[in-house]
Design an enzyme around this catalytic site. Structure first.
Site, mmCIF file in Angstrom:
data_model
loop_
_atom_site.group_PDB
_atom_site.id
_atom_site.type_symbol
_atom_site.label_atom_id
_atom_site.label_comp_id
_atom_site.label_asym_id
_atom_site.label_seq_id
_atom_site.Cartn_x
_atom_site.Cartn_y
_atom_site.Cartn_z
ATOM 1 N N GLU A 167 0.770 -1.243 0.000
ATOM 2 C CA GLU A 167 0.000 0.000 0.000
ATOM 3 C C GLU A 167 0.809 1.306 0.000
ATOM 4 O OE1 GLU A 167 -3.007 -0.170 3.071
ATOM 5 O OE2 GLU A 167 -4.189 -1.607 1.913
ATOM 6 N N GLU A 283 -6.000 -7.848 -0.611
ATOM 7 C CA GLU A 283 -6.770 -7.631 0.617
ATOM 8 C C GLU A 283 -8.218 -7.313 0.268
ATOM 9 O OE1 GLU A 283 -5.233 -4.708 3.325
ATOM 10 O OE2 GLU A 283 -3.187 -5.517 3.273
#
Length: 353
Positions: A167, A283
């Site tokens: 991320e 995710e």
């Protein structure tokens, strides 16, 4: 983004016994994030107090149910306490043991520096500086050194997948794309041939992949920045994350609609297909309610209908997640959380990498 991990976990020593796979059939690239080695703010932190390693019992549990992908987040600073320095032998051994347990169970180990494109020298995770940014003491060469060492170390293990970074966010999208492009060349220069997962900027959101707002310079979407991305080894996929709550953060157990996942993936799937790219959903999660069950089911069905998507890992499993709404760690009696049944429906007809 994702649910914050427990602030004060109850220390439970991680089990590191290697288990033999119960069958030889290839497992799909679908599974869970075994989240625990990235826990805690203290650096380097104390094992079984600030962080721990995945339980071999948990890994074997999911493998026995047909899950074949195990994402193992870790902290760059714990593995490499000094930039361009040697790896910490103890922490590396913990990572090696987690990988060995996954491989022994017949799965793929996705090793994931969970650093948001940052590295901290302050003794606290929150003090991280963005790789390669103006004024940062963390250089692109520092990041390449991490991956030169990691890729060399695991190059001979074809059951390991390299997730380049977790991320990246609040930075230049063009800068991150450039870092990713040079780093995959560094990985290939080691001779490593494994699948490499490439995240985008903006917390690598699938829903925002075609939008420019994540770019700190306000110019590029991930779709623009990565349109010409190449891999000398021709074995990469873009890692994307997609939560189904109102702000796509994964901090709420409610899903906005039964079609939230499909709606979020549609535009980026068209981009993937137009460029003949692949993607991996690293995710996602949803609370235990009917609307989230429908949203997850329709999203995974949509992915199965579009072969650009090669797999997924749910967020999260791990011994310290307790009663968190997104946890699928087995209960103390060995029973499953309700969401496991949602996922098991989608384990067949999977791409095996």
């Amino acid at each position: 983004l994702k649910p914050v991990f427990p602030v004060s976990p109850t220390p439970v020593p991680a089990m590191r016994v290697l288990l033999i796979p119960v069958c030889a059939a290839a497992l799909p690239l679908k599974g869970v994030s075994e989240s625990c080695a990235e826990f805690g703010q203290n650096l380097p932190g104390t094992l079984d107090k600030d962080y721990t390693w995945p339980s071999s019992t948990s890994i074997q549990h999911f493998a026995s149910k047909g899950f074949g992908a195990f994402r193992v987040p870790f902290l760059w600073e714990r593995l490499q306490p000094k930039l361009q320095g040697d790896f910490d032998a103890t922490y590396l051994k913990g990572l090696e043991d987690a990988v060995s347990t996954i491989v022994a169970a017949g799965g793929k180990a996705i090793i994931d520096p969970h650093n948001y494109a940052r590295y901290s020298t302050t003794g606290q995770v929150s003090g991280g500086q963005v790789i390669g940014a103006d004024g940062s003491s963390v250089s692109i060469a520092d990041f390449q050194d991490l991956w030169k060492r990691l890729a060399s170390h695991f190059a001979s293990n074809d059951s390991v997948i390299f997730a380049m970074m977790n991320e990246p966010n609040t930075m230049s999208t063009g800068l991150w794309a450039s870092i990713a492009q040079t780093t995959i060349k560094t990985i290939r220069n080691t001779g490593a041939k494994q699948l490499v997962l490439i995240p985008g900027n903006g917390w690598t959101g699938a829903w925002s992949w075609m939008q420019s707002w994540p770019d700190s310079e306000g110019k590029l979407s991930n779709g623009d920045a990565f349109a010409s991305f190449t891999d000398p080894g021709n074995n990469f996929a873009f890692e994307m994350h997609q939560y189904l709550d109102s702000d796509h953060s994964g901090t709420h157990d409610a899903c906005t609609s039964a079609s939230a996942g499909v709606d979020a993936l549609t535009a980026v799937t068209e981009w993937l297909e137009a460029h003949k790219f692949r993607a991996f959903l690293g995710e996602f999660a949803g609370g235990n309610n009917d609307q989230c069950s429908q949203a997850v089911d329709s999203m995974l069905s949509y992915m199965e209908a579009h072969p650009s998507w090669i797999g997924w890992t749910w967020w999260a499993a791990g011994p310290w997640w307790g009663s968190s709404w997104s946890s699928v760690e087995p209960n103390a009696d060995g029973s499953d959380k309700p969401q496991v049944a949602w996922l098991q429906k989608h384990l067949e007809s999977a791409v095996v990498v």
